[in-house]
Scaffold this motif. Structure first.
Motif, PDB file in Angstrom:
ATOM      1  N   UNK A  63       0.858  -1.176   0.000  1.00 33.29           N
ATOM      2  CA  UNK A  63       0.000   0.000   0.000  1.00 33.29           C
ATOM      3  C   UNK A  63       0.897   1.228   0.000  1.00 33.29           C
ATOM      4  N   UNK A  64       0.634   2.160  -0.920  1.00 31.74           N
ATOM      5  CA  UNK A  64       1.381   3.415  -0.952  1.00 31.74           C
ATOM      6  C   UNK A  64       0.435   4.540  -0.559  1.00 31.74           C
ATOM      7  N   UNK A  65       0.805   5.247   0.506  1.00 35.95           N
ATOM      8  CA  UNK A  65       0.009   6.367   0.987  1.00 35.95           C
ATOM      9  C   UNK A  65       0.733   7.667   0.656  1.00 35.95           C
ATOM     10  N   UNK A  66       0.009   8.635   0.142  1.00 30.36           N
ATOM     11  CA  UNK A  66       0.549   9.972  -0.082  1.00 30.36           C
ATOM     12  C   UNK A  66       0.102  10.866   1.063  1.00 30.36           C
ATOM     13  N   UNK A  67       1.053  11.516   1.707  1.00 34.22           N
ATOM     14  CA  UNK A  67       0.738  12.345   2.865  1.00 34.22           C
ATOM     15  C   UNK A  67       1.162  13.783   2.577  1.00 34.22           C
ATOM     16  N   UNK A  88       6.038   5.268  10.604  1.00 29.02           N
ATOM     17  CA  UNK A  88       4.628   4.901  10.623  1.00 29.02           C
ATOM     18  C   UNK A  88       4.503   3.544  11.300  1.00 29.02           C
ATOM     19  N   UNK A  89       3.638   3.500  12.324  1.00 25.43           N
ATOM     20  CA  UNK A  89       3.419   2.246  13.044  1.00 25.43           C
ATOM     21  C   UNK A  89       1.958   1.825  12.888  1.00 25.43           C
ATOM     22  N   UNK A  95       5.822  -0.178  10.383  1.00 25.57           N
ATOM     23  CA  UNK A  95       5.444  -0.711   9.072  1.00 25.57           C
ATOM     24  C   UNK A  95       6.007   0.107   7.917  1.00 25.57           C
ATOM     25  N   UNK A  96       6.478   1.339   8.179  1.00 21.89           N
ATOM     26  CA  UNK A  96       7.001   2.152   7.085  1.00 21.89           C
ATOM     27  C   UNK A  96       7.820   3.314   7.628  1.00 21.89           C
ATOM     28  N   UNK A  97       8.680   3.832   6.755  1.00 15.81           N
ATOM     29  CA  UNK A  97       9.464   5.026   7.036  1.00 15.81           C
ATOM     30  C   UNK A  97       9.378   5.943   5.831  1.00 15.81           C
ATOM     31  N   UNK A  98       9.387   7.241   6.083  1.00 12.78           N
ATOM     32  CA  UNK A  98       9.341   8.207   4.988  1.00 12.78           C
ATOM     33  C   UNK A  98      10.327   9.336   5.275  1.00 12.78           C
ATOM     34  N   UNK A 117       4.564   7.098   1.495  1.00  9.54           N
ATOM     35  CA  UNK A 117       4.930   6.039   2.420  1.00  9.54           C
ATOM     36  C   UNK A 117       4.517   4.711   1.803  1.00  9.54           C
ATOM     37  N   UNK A 118       5.468   3.780   1.707  1.00  7.06           N
ATOM     38  CA  UNK A 118       5.175   2.448   1.202  1.00  7.06           C
ATOM     39  C   UNK A 118       5.022   1.512   2.394  1.00  7.06           C
ATOM     40  N   UNK A 119       3.807   0.998   2.564  1.00  9.34           N
ATOM     41  CA  UNK A 119       3.513   0.074   3.657  1.00  9.34           C
ATOM     42  C   UNK A 119       3.522  -1.341   3.082  1.00  9.34           C
TER      43      UNK A 119
END
Length: 188
Positions: A63-67, A88-89, A95-98, A117-119
């Protein structure tokens, strides 16, 4: 005993009075106008940029989230910070780092920070809370960032400052939207 002339005594008294007035004015301004205030951090959007899955192996889901976050600086001084990382936890599991790239937030200005962020799905599926969240279609993430930099007031005074930001993010995959609540604190 040394005796001073009358003009020298007047000059010393006037100088002392001016120093007292300047000191009182500076202290008053510091505690009223220039008093450091907490920045307001607002998450403008958390978008679901991509969602890929392997039907034969759900652990291969990404999952890729755009923040997009907006930082409002209410202070009369700018804030210059270096590169940092957002973590990101998901229910306590990382679960991810950005990355957050270095920038300067102007005095009484606004700055937009955007990142993706790629989860990795494997880290979500192995979490015991995943099946409960899947039934509710609400996945709760927490992002935390620590940004270290310098607060610059009137290009004269520089103070080290550290900004802490924690955001609670609820992602609804079926509706493809999210809600976010952020809190921030600055330590000088």
């Amino acid at each position: 005993m040394v005796k001073f002339s009358r003009p020298l005594q007047i000059c010393c008294v006037v100088t002392l009075l001016l120093l007292i007035i300047i000191t009182v004015t500076a202290v008053t301004l510091y505690f009223t106008v220039f008093k450091p205030k907490q920045p307001k951090i607002t998450t403008q959007s958390v978008t679901l940029d991509s969602f890929s899955t392997n039907l034969f192996d759900l652990r291969d889901t990404n999952v890729t989230l755009g923040i997009m976050v907006t930082i409002d600086n209410p202070n009369y001084g700018g804030f210059k910070y270096g590169n940092s990382t957002t973590y990101v936890t998901y229910h306590g599991s990382l679960v991810a780092e950005a990355p957050i790239m270095e920038a300067t937030i102007p005095a009484r200005g606004r700055h937009d920070v955007g990142t993706t962020v790629l989860v990795i799905g494997k880290s979500l599926l192995t979490n015991p809370s995943f099946s409960r969240d899947q039934g509710n279609d609400t996945y709760n993430f927490t992002s935390s960032s620590t940004i270290e930099g310098k607060a610059i007031v009137m290009k004269l005074f520089k103070m080290k400052a550290t900004s802490y930001c924690i955001c609670n993010i609820s992602v609804h995959f079926l509706a493809k939207n999210s809600t976010t609540v952020c809190t921030s604190k600055v330590k000088f």
